[in-house]
Write an enzyme that holds these catalytic residues in place. Structure first.
Site: not given
Lengths: 284, 284
Positions: B41, B44, B219
């Site tokens: 996402h 990251h 996540s």
């Protein structure tokens, strides 16, 4: 007068050590590390020879000299561990094969004096924590291989060895590292750690080097009186006798162990353990 | 059709990864590692940006994608951890900043199936040992920082994280590694490990990235129903309220904690812990 070409460079600083090592790699040399606690004998020098032999091409051999407090329990002999830095340097220079000696003053972050030491996993405490205050708190454990044998009587030893060797690996960044198989469990612990943590290092093991009369060379032998040294020969003698017996077809494992224990006790020894590696299962 | 210049190279093998990394270093680039468990996402992607920003000169960014079994307890969500490798690759390619993706099939030496799993230090066992058989037996523990907070309810978590990150460090050999501070205790554990074990790696920490409504990106958010997602906002809302109160001079630490717990419970949450980092001592 310029130093002779084979005079090792003496490095005390971690960052200087790592930079030195990276320069050698950039020159196309492999870097081989021989970790020691100093007071060197021919056993150590055989590690240097093995480092040179293990490299496929040009190699820069680094000998580290560091008496690691975290592998000593407070009841052990950290304070009296022998040292002779000048003598060590002379011996290493004489090999003509050592490029650098890494001898850091300390390798651990220390805490405040008087700060209570936290017990290591399992409640054991080493000379590192015992020195008053702790700040270092990261420990590597090889949980199966550290059990039993020497691990039974030395609960912090393998934790301290695995951790300091890992630190030396990260500082020196060697391609090869050499350990003596005299400390056989330690050698297995290091090999397992390297496998499990993916260190890009080839571990080389060397055979025991003995005095002419059979005593395994060890820095601590200097502490033995003439009488004790004589008695210590019971170790090599009893092991050699057991070896001969096995080679002659004797497969009574327990009997062979008992005989070793008896020989050691007759010489006045206190026996921690007697064990056959891997043969234990096939002989008994 | 040739891949676009920014298409990351996909590497699955440890030795190939290490060789790739050493080539980049030989070209004069820094190597920056962004360890992830995939299902990427914007949080990251902010790590990737931070990796580029942290390098003083040319940098090769490696994103690792590996769901590490040893940081999950058997009671946790290893089996249902979300994944979308194709989507991850698309997102990383779109940044134009990622040189390689390291996605090893497995990072552990496995034992024989049916071999009884030995308990980790402290008796806890992760999904690695629980998978039947264990061969990997080397564990890194940061013994003080792993205690408390998330460590209380997740006894194998930090051991697993420290160990796998150390393995990734030894495989990728980065100069820089980037971690999100959303997992604040993990970030502190990694920093301490790097200090204590002398890894030659600069650790960069990045701030939490939130959705427009305040939810921290994760996540695992994909598992939330609409209703659960709405309730989860109680976390950011209560923390922001406490922050505002502190900035306005409220120094009643316990009262602020109680209010957070109350807000979370009203939203139906089960509270593991609420703690103020470092403020605990000055506010109470």
């Amino acid at each position: 007068m310029a130093a002779a070409a084979h005079e090792p460079e003496v490095i005390r600083d971690k960052a200087v050590m790592r930079a030195w090592s990276r320069c050698r790699r950039a020159e196309g040399k492999a870097v081989a590390l021989v970790p020691t606690m100093g007071f060197l004998h021919d056993g150590h020098l055989s590690l240097v020879s093995a480092a040179v032999a293990a490299a496929a091409g040009p190699v820069a051999v680094v000998v580290s000299i560091y008496v690691n407090p975290s592998q000593f329990a407070p009841t052990e002999d950290l304070a009296t561990y022998p040292s002779d830095f000048a003598g060590d340097l002379r011996k290493l220079a004489a090999t003509g094969a050592v490029a650098a000696v890494f001898c850091p003053p300390d390798l651990y972050v220390r805490g405040r004096a008087g700060h209570p030491a936290a017990g290591a996993s399992g409640g054991a405490v080493s000379c590192l924590e015992d020195a008053g205050g702790h700040a270092h708190e990261t420990w590597i454990r090889v949980e199966q291989l550290e059990k039993g044998l020497c691990g039974s009587s030395r609960p912090v030893f393998f934790r301290g060895v695995a951790t300091v060797v890992s630190k030396l690996f990260n500082i020196v960044e060697p391609d090869i590292a050499v350990f003596g198989k005299k400390d056989y469990q330690q050698w297995r612990v290091i090999c397992r750690m390297v496998r499990d943590l993916d260190f890009a290092i080839e571990i080389v093991g060397t055979e025991i080097v003995r005095e002419a009369d059979g005593l395994a060379m060890s820095s601590r032998n200097v502490h033995l009186s003439c009488e004790e040294r004589e008695k210590a020969l019971s170790i090599s003698r009893s092991l050699m006798n057991a070896r001969t017996a096995v080679l002659n077809g004797n497969n009574h494992g327990q009997q062979l162990k008992d005989e070793i224990v008896q020989t050691l006790k007759e010489a006045g020894g206190q026996v921690d353990y007697v064990e056959f590696q891997s043969l234990t299962f096939s002989l008994d």
